[in-house]
Enzyme design. Structure first.
Site, short mmCIF file in Angstrom:
data_model
loop_
_atom_site.label_atom_id
_atom_site.label_comp_id
_atom_site.label_asym_id
_atom_site.label_seq_id
_atom_site.Cartn_x
_atom_site.Cartn_y
_atom_site.Cartn_z
N GLY A 1 -9.37 8.97 -34.19
CA GLY A 1 -8.19 8.40 -34.82
C GLY A 1 -7.99 9.06 -36.17
N CYS B 1 0.08 -9.08 -57.54
CA CYS B 1 -0.65 -9.94 -58.49
C CYS B 1 -2.09 -10.15 -58.06
CB CYS B 1 0.07 -11.28 -58.62
SG CYS B 1 1.79 -11.05 -59.05
N GLY C 1 -14.60 8.35 -34.71
CA GLY C 1 -15.39 8.16 -35.92
C GLY C 1 -15.59 9.37 -36.79
N GLU D 1 -12.49 9.57 -28.74
CA GLU D 1 -11.40 8.71 -29.22
C GLU D 1 -11.16 8.90 -30.72
OE1 GLU D 1 -13.14 4.92 -28.32
OE2 GLU D 1 -12.81 5.08 -26.18
C1 LIG Z 1 -11.48 2.56 -34.40
C2 LIG Z 1 -11.96 3.09 -33.12
C3 LIG Z 1 -11.84 4.46 -32.84
C4 LIG Z 1 -11.30 5.45 -33.82
O1 LIG Z 1 -12.13 5.63 -34.93
P1 LIG Z 1 -11.80 6.78 -35.98
O2 LIG Z 1 -12.84 6.62 -37.02
O3 LIG Z 1 -10.44 6.54 -36.50
O4 LIG Z 1 -11.91 8.08 -35.26
C5 LIG Z 1 -12.25 4.89 -31.60
N1 LIG Z 1 -12.75 4.03 -30.67
C6 LIG Z 1 -12.89 2.72 -30.92
C7 LIG Z 1 -13.43 1.84 -29.87
C8 LIG Z 1 -12.50 2.20 -32.14
O5 LIG Z 1 -12.64 0.90 -32.39
#
Ligand SMILES: *Cc1c(COP(=O)(O)O)cnc(C)c1O
Length: 417
Positions: A277, A345, A239, A275
């Site tokens: 991303g 469109c 996050g 985690e």
């Molecule tokens: C989407 C998600 C992430 C990654 O979130 P980011 O904002 O991209 O870091 C990590 N853990 C879970 C469970 C998610 O659903």
């Protein structure tokens, strides 16, 4: 910090001029930077210092095999939300044992494949799911390591669609329900309790929501200890936000310091998993598009480009801002304030609004910070092929996913006899 910079007024990805890539693969195309991916992964890793930690890259942010492989080579773990993502991790050389399976709706076939390939842990979101996992694991004669995802009811203060830690969200379990679930879990034959999980949302730009969520998670872990349930890991989710415009999210160092200080202030040395991303992939990609035409009406000026909402849906879906820059300065170009729009469109088909650009038809534009939730959220709407994906590595570039051909868009379809 990323590796997309102007050298002699020409935008480069690492050492490669963007225009060279376009010459070879056309537009629109996504361009990723290996050095940027690695830099961000190491930033998270270093930030935790000697505190025991694991980084599980959230595959859904960008699941291209080359991206996963670059991270797997660093020793990254992965966080997946589907059997499809598991297959990608394995194909990319990732270690299933260092993979966490998250998500609110795991199908039996996905659980089965995850257990058969030795996935390290499941983050579970309901009691029913726990029962399915235990049953399948028992049948396969294995035990599944699980953490329960708790919903701490904390406002991540981000866009409503990517906020996941409020009690009205579908994610996780309240502390009361989670506690019941742990008490049941320890009686189940196919289950081993691993830890506590939490993920409060995405594009978080302040530390306070993290601090509040972790306090609740750690209070909860203490309650579990009171029931003689040992917590072997805190999975604190992802996050962390990135800078799209004028945000100033905490950097990985501040983020990790917040977490480790809270752990240490309670005398804890429980390993932490995170985690990330977006924090790893977001700034590691751009979308390159060509100006098709310029169009003026009484109200607005439109810069019509060959990329569209099917390639990058974040502006339409989240009202997201992405910086748009000229790949090469065109001093002769038409200066104006443009809405940058695509061929689809829909009036929602825009990449950016009210952008000052100096462009002419045929010029190239780069849309920045699209390495996460860019290509992966793409579609074939309007029967458009999804773009080429390219990864730059120093002075070289590699096509890591070819542009879809039109025929492939009709695969599996048939007409009535
Ligand atoms: C989407 C998600 C992430 C990654 O979130 P980011 O904002 O991209 O870091 C990590 N853990 C879970 C469970 C998610 O659903």
């Amino acid at each position: 910090m990323d590796h997309f910079n102007f050298i002699n007024s020409r935008l480069h990805a690492e050492d490669v001029p963007i225009s060279n890539i376009v010459e070879a693969v056309g537009t629109p195309c996504f361009v990723y930077s290996r050095a940027t991916l690695e830099r961000h992964w190491h930033a998270f890793d270093r930030a935790f210092g000697d505190y025991p930690h694991r980084i599980h890259y959230a595959v859904k942010a960008n699941s291209n095999l080359a991206v996963l492989n670059v991270l797997a080579r660093l020793g990254s773990g992965f966080d997946i939300v589907s059997g499809g993502e598991l297959a990608r991790v394995i194909r990319a050389g990732g270690d299933p044992e260092q993979t966490i399976f998250s998500g609110v709706c795991k199908q039996d076939w996905e659980i089965t494949e995850a257990l058969q390939s030795g996935v390290g842990a499941f983050n579970i979101e309901s009691e029913g799911e726990l029962e399915s996992i235990s049953e399948i694991a028992t049948r396969l004669n294995v035990r599944a390591a699980v953490s329960v995802r708790i919903n701490p009811d904390v406002d991540a203060r981000t866009h409503a669609y990517i906020s996941t830690g409020l009690k009205q969200n579908k994610f996780g379990l309240s502390e009361e329900r989670a506690l019941e679930t742990y008490l049941r879990a320890r009686e189940m034959p196919g289950i081993l309790i691993r830890g506590v999980a939490c993920h409060i949302g995405s594009q978080i730009t302040e530390l306070a929501p993290y601090r509040d969520a972790l306090e609740k998670v750690l209070d909860f872990a203490e309650r579990l200890a009171g029931h003689a349930i040992e917590v072997k890991e805190i999975d604190f989710g992802g996050g962390l936000g990135v800078r799209y415009n004028d945000e100033s999210p905490p950097d990985p160092e501040e983020y990790a310091r917040q977490i480790t200080e809270q752990m240490r202030s309670r005398g804890l040395t429980i390993p932490v998993a995170i985690e990330p991303g977006r924090g790893i992939a977001g700034n590691a990609g751009i979308l390159v598009t060509r100006v098709h035409s310029l169009k003026h009406n009484e109200q607005s000026a439109f810069c019509i480009v060959d990329a569209a909402m099917n390639d990058l849906i974040r502006p339409a879906l989240y009202q997201a801002y992405h910086e748009i820059v000229e790949v090469e300065k065109n001093e002769e170009g038409g200066h104006n304030r443009y809405d940058v729009v695509g061929p689809v469109c829909e009036s929602a088909d825009f990449i950016g609004k009210h952008r000052d650009l100096s462009v002419w038809p045929g010029d190239l534009l780069a849309v920045r910070t699209v390495g996460a939730y860019g290509f992966v959220l793409g579609s074939n709407y309007n029967s458009r092929s999804r773009p080429t994906e390219v990864m730059v590595d120093g002075g070289e570039f590699h096509v890591v996913r070819a542009r879809e051909d039109i025929g492939a868009l009709m695969n599996g379809e048939s007409i009535l006899p």
